[in-house]
Design a protein around this motif. Structure first.
Motif, PDB file in Angstrom:
ATOM      1  N   UNK A  38       0.889  -0.887   0.269  1.00 40.28           N
ATOM      2  CA  UNK A  38      -0.128   0.118  -0.287  1.00 40.28           C
ATOM      3  C   UNK A  38       1.092   1.344   0.039  1.00 40.28           C
ATOM      4  N   UNK A  39       2.370   1.545   0.529  1.00 41.95           N
ATOM      5  CA  UNK A  39       3.054   2.525   0.853  1.00 41.95           C
ATOM      6  C   UNK A  39       3.683   2.902  -0.406  1.00 41.95           C
ATOM      7  N   UNK A  40       4.346   1.765  -0.927  1.00 41.63           N
ATOM      8  CA  UNK A  40       5.075   1.561  -2.653  1.00 41.63           C
ATOM      9  C   UNK A  40       4.181   2.080  -2.966  1.00 41.63           C
ATOM     10  N   UNK A  41       2.702   1.439  -3.603  1.00 41.42           N
ATOM     11  CA  UNK A  41       2.066   1.753  -4.575  1.00 41.42           C
ATOM     12  C   UNK A  41       1.366   3.458  -4.349  1.00 41.42           C
ATOM     13  N   UNK A  42       1.209   3.829  -3.165  1.00 46.69           N
ATOM     14  CA  UNK A  42       0.909   5.569  -2.872  1.00 46.69           C
ATOM     15  C   UNK A  42       1.815   6.503  -3.558  1.00 46.69           C
ATOM     16  N   UNK A  43       3.543   6.060  -3.204  1.00 50.33           N
ATOM     17  CA  UNK A  43       4.586   6.867  -3.410  1.00 50.33           C
ATOM     18  C   UNK A  43       5.051   6.560  -4.941  1.00 50.33           C
ATOM     19  N   UNK A 166       7.310  16.741  -3.729  1.00 50.47           N
ATOM     20  CA  UNK A 166       8.241  16.982  -4.034  1.00 50.47           C
ATOM     21  C   UNK A 166       8.719  16.774  -5.388  1.00 50.47           C
ATOM     22  N   UNK A 167       8.616  18.648  -5.947  1.00 54.18           N
ATOM     23  CA  UNK A 167       8.443  18.750  -7.698  1.00 54.18           C
ATOM     24  C   UNK A 167       6.630  18.102  -8.158  1.00 54.18           C
ATOM     25  N   UNK A 168       5.770  17.917  -7.638  1.00 55.40           N
ATOM     26  CA  UNK A 168       5.054  17.155  -7.729  1.00 55.40           C
ATOM     27  C   UNK A 168       4.845  16.163  -7.886  1.00 55.40           C
ATOM     28  N   UNK A 169       5.634  14.532  -6.611  1.00 52.75           N
ATOM     29  CA  UNK A 169       5.984  13.982  -6.709  1.00 52.75           C
ATOM     30  C   UNK A 169       5.640  13.516  -5.050  1.00 52.75           C
ATOM     31  N   UNK A 171       6.444  12.288  -2.335  1.00 47.96           N
ATOM     32  CA  UNK A 171       8.424  11.689  -1.450  1.00 47.96           C
ATOM     33  C   UNK A 171       7.608  10.463  -0.879  1.00 47.96           C
ATOM     34  N   UNK A 172       9.467   9.796  -1.207  1.00 40.13           N
ATOM     35  CA  UNK A 172       9.837   8.788  -1.065  1.00 40.13           C
ATOM     36  C   UNK A 172       9.639   7.777  -2.458  1.00 40.13           C
ATOM     37  N   UNK A 173       9.068   8.804  -3.282  1.00 39.82           N
ATOM     38  CA  UNK A 173       9.176   7.893  -5.201  1.00 39.82           C
ATOM     39  C   UNK A 173      10.423   7.162  -5.427  1.00 39.82           C
ATOM     40  N   UNK A 174      11.583   8.542  -4.757  1.00 41.97           N
ATOM     41  CA  UNK A 174      12.829   7.800  -5.225  1.00 41.97           C
ATOM     42  C   UNK A 174      13.489   8.386  -6.290  1.00 41.97           C
ATOM     43  N   UNK A 175      13.223   9.325  -6.802  1.00 34.17           N
ATOM     44  CA  UNK A 175      13.915   9.653  -8.221  1.00 34.17           C
ATOM     45  C   UNK A 175      15.010  10.533  -7.803  1.00 34.17           C
ATOM     46  N   UNK A 290       8.428  26.526  -2.366  1.00 33.67           N
ATOM     47  CA  UNK A 290       6.776  26.796  -3.528  1.00 33.67           C
ATOM     48  C   UNK A 290       7.034  25.203  -4.427  1.00 33.67           C
ATOM     49  N   UNK A 291       8.028  24.537  -4.815  1.00 30.11           N
ATOM     50  CA  UNK A 291       8.026  23.603  -5.466  1.00 30.11           C
ATOM     51  C   UNK A 291       8.089  22.081  -4.509  1.00 30.11           C
ATOM     52  N   UNK A 292       7.336  22.238  -3.998  1.00 27.99           N
ATOM     53  CA  UNK A 292       7.122  21.567  -2.238  1.00 27.99           C
ATOM     54  C   UNK A 292       5.474  21.915  -1.690  1.00 27.99           C
ATOM     55  N   UNK A 293       5.040  20.147  -1.269  1.00 27.82           N
ATOM     56  CA  UNK A 293       3.890  20.769   0.062  1.00 27.82           C
ATOM     57  C   UNK A 293       4.273  19.361   1.352  1.00 27.82           C
ATOM     58  N   UNK A 294       4.302  20.687   1.778  1.00 28.59           N
ATOM     59  CA  UNK A 294       4.752  19.652   2.793  1.00 28.59           C
ATOM     60  C   UNK A 294       3.925  18.896   3.760  1.00 28.59           C
ATOM     61  N   UNK A 295       3.815  17.635   4.558  1.00 33.23           N
ATOM     62  CA  UNK A 295       3.460  17.010   4.949  1.00 33.23           C
ATOM     63  C   UNK A 295       3.097  17.170   6.248  1.00 33.23           C
TER      64      UNK A 295
END
Length: 386
Positions: A38-43, A166-169, A171-175, A290-295
């Motif tokens: 579930x977490x992997x799919x979400x991020x 971060x940059x519309x992805x 956090x946790x996607x690992x880019x 501006x490029x981030x959406x904070x938790x």
């Protein structure tokens, strides 16, 4: 007392845990893999490995990246001690990079300057732990570019940041990193009571961390050194730990995850209301890139001490006396008694010390009402002598 953070446990969470209690599995069953997926799919990560704490996740992440004796780990001085201790657990040496004055995260400019000097001295870091303080991500693109130039690996300590972007992805996607770590401690954005997770897109790192979290023991024939003696057979192929998450914790996590988006949205709404209501006070409110959406795990204000007649400590204590459960995140790690013999001195990281002299974490949690928030604001006015 209005606490600085509080978990939200609903009937659905209780029912999820009770269902596991009545099942055949309490430790290693189907719920942990479900939570991981579930977490992997979400991020948007390939692998997610649940463990019993974010500290454990940091430890196995460092080991999987090969950190050991003679190596260096660098991180932010404004973080919980676990972000640095994970390097010491591996026998490595630890150093810090000063923070950015606006985000309070590790500063990419300070990092570049320190790397240039370290390259000349042949003491470049093997691992950098980038801490997303309060939920706001670091400038990962800049940090990743430096990692390509100087050859270090990156762990995102996103203990505060699940649900942020971060940059519309997510956090946790690992880019821009090798491994990302989440925390599910009760005051974090979602909780499993205690618990953590390490995420990666690298198959080899995932396999290594999977071994390390469970004693270094495997039943996978591909990882064994010789053929199995029978269907009962397992092998310990390296020295691991008992860092596993229980089925009870995972069930709670799966249930909580369904409300993650709502939690983060509510935290942001409350933070924006703080921004508005505190605008006329002698405090600095949290700047958001501006490029981030904070938790928005934490809402940290900084006192403008030259504009008020009370000290940092006096203001803090006055808030506590009024029933406002403020806290301070964090004391610079290198000033801790355990770290002092390692050669650190006051003045080494001036921006971190300025932050520590002014910062107060005020209450912020998703079930907080606007009436409670107004009580915090009124108490802050009184504590500042206004």
């Amino acid at each position: 007392m209005i606490p600085y953070g509080r978990q939200d446990i609903q009937q659905a969470d209780i029912d999820a845990v009770l269902e596991v209690l009545q099942s055949d599995f309490l430790t290693q069953g189907p719920m942990v893999p479900r939570f991981e997926q579930c977490i992997a799919n979400h991020v948007g990560a390939k692998h997610a490995l649940a463990v019993n704490s974010a500290t454990s996740a940091l430890h196995i992440a460092c080991l999987a990246l090969g950190l050991g004796k003679g190596d260096w780990l660098w991180t932010s001085p404004i973080t919980f001690v676990a972000s640095a201790n994970c390097g010491l657990y591996c026998g490595a040496q630890v150093d810090f990079v000063d923070i950015d004055s606006r985000t309070y995260n590790l500063c990419p400019d300070a990092l570049e300057a320190k790397l240039q000097k370290a390259e000349q001295e042949e003491r470049l870091p093997k691992v950098l732990v980038a801490v997303h303080l309060c939920g706001q991500p670091c400038d990962m693109q800049a940090i990743h570019a430096l990692s390509q130039r100087y050859g270090f690996r990156i762990i995102e300590d996103a203990s505060h940041a699940i649900g942020g972007k971060y940059q519309e992805e997510f956090i946790g996607s690992g880019r821009y990193s090798d491994i990302t770590v989440f925390s599910f401690h009760p005051v974090k954005i979602i909780t499993t009571a205690e618990g953590g997770m390490a995420l990666t897109n690298d198959d080899t790192l995932a396999s290594r961390m999977n071994l390390l979290r469970s004693h270094g023991v495997t039943r996978d024939p591909a990882l064994m050194t010789h053929e199995a003696d029978g269907p009962w057979y397992y092998q310990q192929v390296e020295l691991g730990f008992n860092y596993r998450m229980t089925e009870l914790q995972a069930a709670l996590g799966v249930s909580q995850l369904e409300r993650l988006g709502d939690y983060v949205a509510r935290r942001n709404a409350l933070a924006e209301r703080y921004d508005e209501k505190l605008a006329d006070l002698p405090v600095v409110t949290p700047w958001q890139h501006p490029y981030s959406y904070s938790g928005r795990h934490l809402y940290v204000i900084r006192l403008k001490l030259d504009e008020i007649s009370v000290s940092h400590r006096q203001a803090f204590e006055a808030l506590r006396e009024q029933g406002i459960g403020v806290n301070l995140h964090y004391i610079p790690v290198y000033t801790q008694p355990y770290y002092q013999p390692l050669g650190f001195q006051h003045g080494n990281f001036p921006e971190a010390e300025r932050y520590y002299a002014e910062a107060i974490s005020v209450p912020l949690y998703p079930t907080m009402s606007e009436a409670e928030q107004d009580l915090v604001i009124a108490a802050l006015r009184k504590a500042l002598g206004l």
